[in-house]
Design a protein around this motif. Structure first.
Motif, PDB file in Angstrom:
ATOM      1  N   LEU A 194     124.995  74.683  11.634  1.00  0.00           N
ATOM      2  CA  LEU A 194     124.622  75.097  11.801  1.00  0.00           C
ATOM      3  C   LEU A 194     124.028  76.566  10.931  1.00  0.00           C
ATOM      4  O   LEU A 194     122.931  77.618  10.658  1.00  0.00           O
ATOM      5  CB  LEU A 194     124.671  76.153  13.719  1.00  0.00           C
ATOM      6  CG  LEU A 194     124.859  77.339  13.829  1.00  0.00           C
ATOM      7  CD1 LEU A 194     123.092  77.620  14.396  1.00  0.00           C
ATOM      8  CD2 LEU A 194     125.648  78.335  15.145  1.00  0.00           C
ATOM      9  N   ASP A 195     124.737  76.698  10.347  1.00  0.00           N
ATOM     10  CA  ASP A 195     125.059  77.332   8.965  1.00  0.00           C
ATOM     11  C   ASP A 195     124.030  77.155   8.351  1.00  0.00           C
ATOM     12  O   ASP A 195     123.085  77.986   7.107  1.00  0.00           O
ATOM     13  CB  ASP A 195     126.502  77.647   8.122  1.00  0.00           C
ATOM     14  CG  ASP A 195     126.923  78.415   8.809  1.00  0.00           C
ATOM     15  OD1 ASP A 195     127.515  79.469   9.723  1.00  0.00           O
ATOM     16  OD2 ASP A 195     128.843  78.025   9.208  1.00  0.00           O
ATOM     17  N   PHE A 196     123.967  76.009   7.837  1.00  0.00           N
ATOM     18  CA  PHE A 196     123.047  75.193   6.894  1.00  0.00           C
ATOM     19  C   PHE A 196     121.364  75.721   7.773  1.00  0.00           C
ATOM     20  O   PHE A 196     120.420  75.931   7.002  1.00  0.00           O
ATOM     21  CB  PHE A 196     122.815  74.061   7.226  1.00  0.00           C
ATOM     22  CG  PHE A 196     123.233  73.499   5.895  1.00  0.00           C
ATOM     23  CD1 PHE A 196     123.071  72.772   4.575  1.00  0.00           C
ATOM     24  CD2 PHE A 196     124.751  73.758   6.047  1.00  0.00           C
ATOM     25  CE1 PHE A 196     124.336  71.933   3.486  1.00  0.00           C
ATOM     26  CE2 PHE A 196     125.991  73.179   4.607  1.00  0.00           C
ATOM     27  CZ  PHE A 196     125.448  72.235   4.071  1.00  0.00           C
ATOM     28  N   GLN A 201     116.655  79.569   7.090  1.00  0.00           N
ATOM     29  CA  GLN A 201     115.510  79.831   8.734  1.00  0.00           C
ATOM     30  C   GLN A 201     114.394  78.999   9.576  1.00  0.00           C
ATOM     31  O   GLN A 201     113.738  78.600   9.024  1.00  0.00           O
ATOM     32  CB  GLN A 201     114.840  80.340   7.478  1.00  0.00           C
ATOM     33  CG  GLN A 201     115.470  81.836   6.434  1.00  0.00           C
ATOM     34  CD  GLN A 201     115.063  82.759   5.742  1.00  0.00           C
ATOM     35  OE1 GLN A 201     113.022  82.545   5.587  1.00  0.00           O
ATOM     36  NE2 GLN A 201     115.318  83.751   4.994  1.00  0.00           N
ATOM     37  N   ARG A 202     115.603  77.722   9.435  1.00  0.00           N
ATOM     38  CA  ARG A 202     115.170  77.068   9.862  1.00  0.00           C
ATOM     39  C   ARG A 202     114.793  77.775  11.677  1.00  0.00           C
ATOM     40  O   ARG A 202     116.237  76.814  12.598  1.00  0.00           O
ATOM     41  CB  ARG A 202     115.485  75.582   9.501  1.00  0.00           C
ATOM     42  CG  ARG A 202     115.372  75.255   8.878  1.00  0.00           C
ATOM     43  CD  ARG A 202     113.984  74.903   7.428  1.00  0.00           C
ATOM     44  NE  ARG A 202     113.267  74.066   8.598  1.00  0.00           N
ATOM     45  CZ  ARG A 202     113.009  73.091   8.128  1.00  0.00           C
ATOM     46  NH1 ARG A 202     114.661  72.547   7.019  1.00  0.00           N
ATOM     47  NH2 ARG A 202     113.307  72.004   8.830  1.00  0.00           N
ATOM     48  N   PRO A 203     114.135  78.445  12.715  1.00  0.00           N
ATOM     49  CA  PRO A 203     114.192  78.784  14.160  1.00  0.00           C
ATOM     50  C   PRO A 203     114.500  78.190  15.070  1.00  0.00           C
ATOM     51  O   PRO A 203     115.171  77.737  15.952  1.00  0.00           O
ATOM     52  CB  PRO A 203     113.210  79.664  13.872  1.00  0.00           C
ATOM     53  CG  PRO A 203     112.979  79.248  13.322  1.00  0.00           C
ATOM     54  CD  PRO A 203     112.539  78.934  11.816  1.00  0.00           C
ATOM     55  N   GLU A 207     117.402  76.391  17.552  1.00  0.00           N
ATOM     56  CA  GLU A 207     117.903  76.105  18.478  1.00  0.00           C
ATOM     57  C   GLU A 207     118.623  75.333  19.310  1.00  0.00           C
ATOM     58  O   GLU A 207     119.487  75.397  19.515  1.00  0.00           O
ATOM     59  CB  GLU A 207     116.125  76.583  19.229  1.00  0.00           C
ATOM     60  CG  GLU A 207     116.222  76.568  20.639  1.00  0.00           C
ATOM     61  CD  GLU A 207     114.971  76.764  20.920  1.00  0.00           C
ATOM     62  OE1 GLU A 207     114.369  75.944  22.590  1.00  0.00           O
ATOM     63  OE2 GLU A 207     114.163  77.013  19.802  1.00  0.00           O
ATOM     64  N   LEU A 208     118.478  74.096  18.020  1.00  0.00           N
ATOM     65  CA  LEU A 208     118.923  72.635  18.852  1.00  0.00           C
ATOM     66  C   LEU A 208     120.247  72.411  18.238  1.00  0.00           C
ATOM     67  O   LEU A 208     120.990  72.046  19.148  1.00  0.00           O
ATOM     68  CB  LEU A 208     117.858  71.904  17.361  1.00  0.00           C
ATOM     69  CG  LEU A 208     116.719  71.633  18.292  1.00  0.00           C
ATOM     70  CD1 LEU A 208     115.864  70.399  17.029  1.00  0.00           C
ATOM     71  CD2 LEU A 208     116.836  70.830  19.617  1.00  0.00           C
ATOM     72  N   MET A 209     121.084  73.513  16.966  1.00  0.00           N
ATOM     73  CA  MET A 209     121.908  73.346  16.635  1.00  0.00           C
ATOM     74  C   MET A 209     123.196  73.880  17.544  1.00  0.00           C
ATOM     75  O   MET A 209     124.223  73.910  18.510  1.00  0.00           O
ATOM     76  CB  MET A 209     122.083  74.318  15.824  1.00  0.00           C
ATOM     77  CG  MET A 209     122.001  72.742  14.349  1.00  0.00           C
ATOM     78  SD  MET A 209     122.785  70.964  14.774  1.00  0.00           S
ATOM     79  CE  MET A 209     124.287  71.945  15.516  1.00  0.00           C
ATOM     80  N   HIS A 210     122.526  75.163  18.380  1.00  0.00           N
ATOM     81  CA  HIS A 210     123.031  75.784  19.721  1.00  0.00           C
ATOM     82  C   HIS A 210     123.446  75.293  21.309  1.00  0.00           C
ATOM     83  O   HIS A 210     124.278  75.143  21.438  1.00  0.00           O
ATOM     84  CB  HIS A 210     122.441  77.508  19.542  1.00  0.00           C
ATOM     85  CG  HIS A 210     122.972  78.301  18.524  1.00  0.00           C
ATOM     86  ND1 HIS A 210     123.894  79.050  18.590  1.00  0.00           N
ATOM     87  CD2 HIS A 210     121.768  79.296  17.651  1.00  0.00           C
ATOM     88  CE1 HIS A 210     123.711  79.631  17.977  1.00  0.00           C
ATOM     89  NE2 HIS A 210     122.659  80.257  17.357  1.00  0.00           N
ATOM     90  N   ALA A 211     122.469  74.715  21.038  1.00  0.00           N
ATOM     91  CA  ALA A 211     122.569  73.516  22.092  1.00  0.00           C
ATOM     92  C   ALA A 211     123.330  72.540  22.324  1.00  0.00           C
ATOM     93  O   ALA A 211     123.718  72.148  22.805  1.00  0.00           O
ATOM     94  CB  ALA A 211     120.891  72.974  22.659  1.00  0.00           C
TER      95      ALA A 211
END
Length: 221
Positions: A194-196, A201-203, A207-211
């Motif tokens: 997620l930090d990466f 700056q990859r929106p 979003e995919l990482m949060h999911a």
């Protein structure tokens, strides 16, 4: 000046050695010119005559590595599939031909290299890291099908998912998460995938990482 009369057999032998040396030199130049310009016909002819596919150029670069580097795909695939080719060649950065092919998304070449015993799980940076960085889902899928370790760690603990999150495509991030990559891992700098994604700056990746993190948390309860 003294006149030397060499026996005829010796003269013929010297002429043979001299002509052979010239022929070898010509073959060497022809071979590497053909590798650079993806001239499949010339490389095939030389290999059929017994030319060593593992020959290095004047800079010490093996023919296979040069073909991959130059995107000479026809020649690269021929060399990768040749039974005498040492597929696990590396450059001075410890990058293998398989890694470079994975980075560029050359699936057919990746397949031929793996079939010829290129190392899917080399120590340190791996072909999967490189495929993830390039965002090439078909290559990622193929490497995983051939036992690539999904959470492989680079020398500083960076995983393929981290590389995909910062440099790859959203599809590559999704593929790795769905295949079971651990989104909670952190590298030696304390950075997660997620930090990466945030740093890159990859929106979509964010979003995919949060999911992915939410699904991982639910699964591990």
């Amino acid at each position: 000046m003294k006149n030397f009369n060499f026996p005829k057999k010796i003269v013929v032998f010297i002429a043979f050695i001299f002509s052979t040396s010239l022929g070898t030199a010509g073959s060497y130049d022809d071979f590497f010119k053909a590798v650079k310009f993806d001239d499949l016909r010339v490389v095939q002819r030389l290999l059929q005559r017994g030319f060593d596919p593992n020959t290095v150029n004047p800079d010490g670069v093996p023919a296979l590595m040069l073909a991959v580097r130059e995107s000479s795909l026809k020649v690269a695939e021929l060399l990768a599939a040749h039974p005498q080719t040492m597929a696990e060649v590396r450059n001075d950065k410890d990058e293998s031909a398989l890694m470079l092919a994975a980075l560029k998304g050359h699936l057919n070449l990746v397949q031929k290299l793996v079939e010829n015993d290129a190392d899917v799980n080399k120590t340190g940076w791996t072909p999967l890291h490189y495929a993830a960085s390039g965002g090439h889902v078909p290559v990622i899928d193929y490497l995983l099908e051939n036992s690539a370790y999904i959470d492989a760690e680079s020398p500083n603990g960076t995983t393929p998912l981290m590389m995909a999150a910062m440099y790859g495509s959203p599809e590559s991030v999704k593929t790795l998460i769905q295949a079971g990559a651990d989104p909670t891992l952190k590298n030696q700098l304390g950075l997660s995938a997620l930090d990466f994604a945030v740093r890159g700056q990859r929106p979509n990746a964010i979003e995919l990482m949060h999911a992915g993190l939410a699904r991982w948390a639910a699964r591990t309860k």
